[in-house]
Design a protein around this motif. Structure first.
Motif, mmCIF file in Angstrom:
data_model
loop_
_atom_site.group_PDB
_atom_site.id
_atom_site.type_symbol
_atom_site.label_atom_id
_atom_site.label_comp_id
_atom_site.label_asym_id
_atom_site.label_seq_id
_atom_site.Cartn_x
_atom_site.Cartn_y
_atom_site.Cartn_z
ATOM 1 N N UNK A 1 0.848 -1.205 0.000
ATOM 2 C CA UNK A 1 0.000 0.000 0.000
ATOM 3 C C UNK A 1 0.878 1.248 0.000
ATOM 4 N N UNK A 2 1.913 1.238 0.816
ATOM 5 C CA UNK A 2 2.799 2.403 0.930
ATOM 6 C C UNK A 2 3.707 2.562 -0.291
ATOM 7 N N UNK A 3 3.854 1.511 -1.055
ATOM 8 C CA UNK A 3 4.640 1.606 -2.287
ATOM 9 C C UNK A 3 3.843 2.292 -3.388
ATOM 10 N N UNK A 4 2.503 2.298 -3.236
ATOM 11 C CA UNK A 4 1.629 2.844 -4.277
ATOM 12 C C UNK A 4 0.998 4.185 -3.918
ATOM 13 N N UNK A 5 0.878 4.485 -2.624
ATOM 14 C CA UNK A 5 0.238 5.742 -2.224
ATOM 15 C C UNK A 5 0.712 6.176 -0.846
ATOM 16 N N UNK A 6 0.249 7.360 -0.444
ATOM 17 C CA UNK A 6 0.526 7.886 0.890
ATOM 18 C C UNK A 6 -0.802 7.998 1.643
ATOM 19 N N UNK A 7 -1.129 7.014 2.491
ATOM 20 C CA UNK A 7 -2.416 7.021 3.191
ATOM 21 C C UNK A 7 -2.415 7.897 4.439
ATOM 22 N N UNK A 8 -3.491 8.661 4.591
ATOM 23 C CA UNK A 8 -3.672 9.515 5.767
ATOM 24 C C UNK A 8 -5.043 9.212 6.352
#
Length: 346
Positions: free
Chosen positions: A31-38
């Motif tokens: 998930x962190x390789x594809x986006x920055x979740x907040x």
């Protein structure tokens, strides 16, 4: 790495499984390789959820007051701390005014961040419509909240499970009212929105199917005249505009055809007509173990100026606090949001 889309993810109703499946979803390194979740929610609730699912030794909660403060690195979950509910007011697994107010505030904030251009897309966990209404916010669901706070008049819901995609002419209204809403103008709007959605997903020449409302598409008026008076004129108009659209197609076969690859998206006439086939293929219950093996699918609001995807399930209050809830639908929703955000940027 800085080009990764920033996604605002609401925690959902704090008394639901939302916080727990959020932790589980963000424990996936890719998930962190594809986006920055907040995460938009309450820090203390997320800290509790990390312990509930047994990941407190691997994942840390990082409180932030702005998008810029996020670390966006696997092993740390950034939480935009709303301080929306106090610990003594949270009743895990129960519908309450306090939880409804908190869930509403999370949604309102994520919309504000997206409209301001601070984040690239939004993902929502489930909220309780009853709880939100108890808190004095009279909406029938997320879709209507998004429509109001983005100033959107023409919108629709899309459900997706792999290559099966469905949009709706109407959703949260009675079946009697849903039949009355099958009008040529509304159908044309939804057909256009459906085609745009497919193109946003990278499908250059979408193939659309419009479901019939009545059994056997009305049998030339024998079982109803909506097909002749409203649906066929809308389909013919769409064809005249150059769209690849078939219809009306009998609702008892159109979803099988779409699942088999004949169509990229189906226009359903009302809520259950579209929801049932998606949940039959996406939700899998194991009777021997008395639990859900899979709860997959994505709910996407189309026609908005911002990206909004969501889990395709409810609050599951009966599983809240147990740590056994399935995060697959949230992972699907994040994947769709990333794809839409990347395509919009590109």
């Amino acid at each position: 790495m800085k080009d990764r889309a920033i996604l605002g993810i609401t925690m959902g109703d704090p008394a639901s499984i939302g916080p727990e499946i959020t932790v589980k979803a963000l424990s996936h390194k890719d998930i962190y390789e594809r986006c920055r979740p907040l995460i938009i929610g309450d820090v203390w609730v997320m800290e509790k959820a990390v312990k509930t699912v047994g990941l407190d030794k691997k994942i840390a909660i990082h409180p932030v007051k702005s998008v810029q403060e996020g670390i966006y690195s696997w092993g740390t979950i950034d939480v935009y701390d709303m301080k929306a509910i106090e610990e003594d007011r949270l009743k895990v697994g129960k519908i309450s005014e306090a939880s409804g107010e908190a869930a509403f505030r999370y949604v309102k904030k994520v919309i504000e961040l997206a409209m301001a251009g601070e984040i690239d897309g939004t993902v929502t966990n489930a909220l309780s419509k009853e709880a939100v209404n108890l808190a004095g916010h009279h909406y029938s669901g997320h879709t209507e909240i998004y429509a109001e706070f983005t100033g959107t008049e023409k919108y629709t819901m899309m459900l997706a499970y792999h290559n099966l995609r469905v949009v709706h002419v109407s959703t949260h209204v009675s079946l009697r009212e849903a039949c009355d809403r099958v009008k040529k103008e509304r159908l044309l709007d939804v057909i256009h929105i459906a085609e745009d959605a497919c193109k946003a997903l990278g499908i250059e020449k979408p193939r659309l199917a419009v479901a019939g409302l009545n059994p056997h598409c009305g049998e030339n008026g024998l079982f109803g005249k909506e097909e002749q008076e409203e649906i066929i004129p809308a389909v013919e108009k769409a064809k005249a505009e150059g769209m690849l659209v078939d219809g009306p197609v009998a609702a008892d076969t159109v979803f099988s055809k779409a699942k088999g690859g004949m169509y990229d998206i189906v226009v359903a006439m009302y809520h259950d007509q579209g929801h049932i086939p998606l949940k039959v293929v996406g939700f899998e219950y194991d009777d021997d173990r008395e639990e859900w093996k899979a709860v997959e699918g994505v709910n996407i609001t189309l026609g908005l100026p911002i990206i909004r995807t969501s889990v395709d399930h409810g609050t599951a209050f009966d599983h809240a606090g147990l740590g056994d809830a399935n995060e697959l639908s949230l992972l699907n929703a994040i994947d769709y949001a990333v794809t839409l955000a990347d395509n919009r940027k590109g």
